[in-house]
Design an enzyme around this catalytic site. Structure first.
Site, PDB file in Angstrom:
ATOM      1  N   TYR A  32       0.798  -1.238   0.000  1.00 31.75           N
ATOM      2  CA  TYR A  32       0.000   0.000   0.000  1.00 31.75           C
ATOM      3  C   TYR A  32       0.823   1.277   0.000  1.00 31.75           C
ATOM      4  O   TYR A  32       0.260   2.368  -0.050  1.00 31.75           O
ATOM      5  CB  TYR A  32      -0.956  -0.022   1.205  1.00 31.75           C
ATOM      6  CG  TYR A  32      -1.924  -1.195   1.166  1.00 31.75           C
ATOM      7  CD1 TYR A  32      -2.829  -1.329   0.115  1.00 31.75           C
ATOM      8  CD2 TYR A  32      -1.925  -2.171   2.161  1.00 31.75           C
ATOM      9  CE1 TYR A  32      -3.706  -2.411   0.057  1.00 31.75           C
ATOM     10  CE2 TYR A  32      -2.798  -3.255   2.114  1.00 31.75           C
ATOM     11  CZ  TYR A  32      -3.686  -3.364   1.062  1.00 31.75           C
ATOM     12  OH  TYR A  32      -4.555  -4.427   0.988  1.00 31.75           O
ATOM     13  N   HIS A 109      -8.607   2.074  -5.531  1.00 32.37           N
ATOM     14  CA  HIS A 109      -7.820   1.125  -4.744  1.00 32.37           C
ATOM     15  C   HIS A 109      -6.350   1.462  -4.951  1.00 32.37           C
ATOM     16  O   HIS A 109      -5.922   1.691  -6.101  1.00 32.37           O
ATOM     17  CB  HIS A 109      -8.070  -0.325  -5.191  1.00 32.37           C
ATOM     18  CG  HIS A 109      -9.474  -0.777  -4.956  1.00 32.37           C
ATOM     19  ND1 HIS A 109      -9.923  -1.182  -3.714  1.00 32.37           N
ATOM     20  CD2 HIS A 109     -10.531  -0.847  -5.786  1.00 32.37           C
ATOM     21  CE1 HIS A 109     -11.196  -1.511  -3.799  1.00 32.37           C
ATOM     22  NE2 HIS A 109     -11.602  -1.309  -5.034  1.00 32.37           N
TER      23      HIS A 109
HETATM   24  C1  DQA Z   1      -7.547  -1.812  -1.005  1.00 29.66           C
HETATM   25  C2  DQA Z   1      -7.557  -3.251  -1.528  1.00 29.66           C
HETATM   26  C3  DQA Z   1      -8.436  -4.141  -0.669  1.00 29.66           C
HETATM   27  O1  DQA Z   1      -8.398  -5.480  -1.135  1.00 29.66           O
HETATM   28  C4  DQA Z   1      -7.946  -4.153   0.766  1.00 29.66           C
HETATM   29  O2  DQA Z   1      -8.839  -4.879   1.583  1.00 29.66           O
HETATM   30  C5  DQA Z   1      -7.714  -2.783   1.311  1.00 29.66           C
HETATM   31  C6  DQA Z   1      -7.135  -1.761   0.462  1.00 29.66           C
HETATM   32  C7  DQA Z   1      -6.561  -0.930  -1.795  1.00 29.66           C
HETATM   33  O3  DQA Z   1      -6.633   0.280  -1.645  1.00 29.66           O
HETATM   34  O4  DQA Z   1      -5.706  -1.452  -2.535  1.00 29.66           O
HETATM   35  O5  DQA Z   1      -7.892  -2.549   2.508  1.00 29.66           O
HETATM   36  O6  DQA Z   1      -8.832  -1.255  -1.167  1.00 29.66           O
END
Ligand code: DQA
Length: 156
Positions: A32, A109
């Site tokens: 992330y 995302h």
């Molecule tokens: C997310 C991707 C999701 O699968 C995960 O549960 C997240 C972050 C992303 O920003 O890449 O918490 O939404």
């Protein structure tokens, strides 16, 4: 006497963030990134300002609270940018709240969910989204702000 301005102010973009995104910066940085949520908020506010827009930025770990924020957006927002996080993969309630909106909705995302575990490959939210930005890390939020600005400009 001061002239009354005829310009009506555009309602803010609601930028909604789902569970665990409050931990950005320390949570799986290899997936992330290292940018924190307060840093993303500031980046979004600056980017929105460049387009003459404002934001309301929220994060919640609770599904019902996200539904409440989406319902509030029905009258309080010009558009919604939402990173539903884990709820994107599970929540029909959040999809329902999005489908009750008559404004543009961009799903964000940080990671590309299609390159990840199979249980992350599907998002209920995508069915209600105008557009989707994924895999660009924190920059994705800024591209979503740009997209919303363009859509609002066109629909004015
Ligand atoms: C997310 C991707 C999701 O699968 C995960 O549960 C997240 C972050 C992303 O920003 O890449 O918490 O939404």
């Amino acid at each position: 006497m001061a002239k009354k301005s005829k310009q009506t102010k555009t309602l803010p973009i609601y930028i909604l963030n789902g569970p665990n995104l409050n931990l950005l910066g320390v949570r799986e940085p290899e997936v992330y990134g290292t940018t924190t949520l307060p840093q993303i908020e500031k980046m979004c506010a600056d980017q929105a300002r460049r387009h003459g827009l404002s934001i309301v930025f929220r994060q919640s770990n609770r599904e019902g609270e996200i539904v409440d924020h989406l319902q509030e957006a029905r009258t309080g927002a010009s558009s919604v940018i939402i990173n539903p996080a884990g709820y994107g993969h599970t929540s029909i309630a959040i999809l329902d709240a999005i489908q009750a909106l008559a404004i543009p909705v961009i799903e964000v995302h940080l990671s590309n969910i299609h390159r990840r575990e199979p249980y992350r490959n599907h998002s209920y939210v995508s069915k209600g989204a105008t557009g989707i930005v994924m895999g660009l890390g924190a920059q994705g939020y800024l591209r979503a702000v740009d997209a919303v600005a363009e859509i609002l400009k066109v629909s004015k």
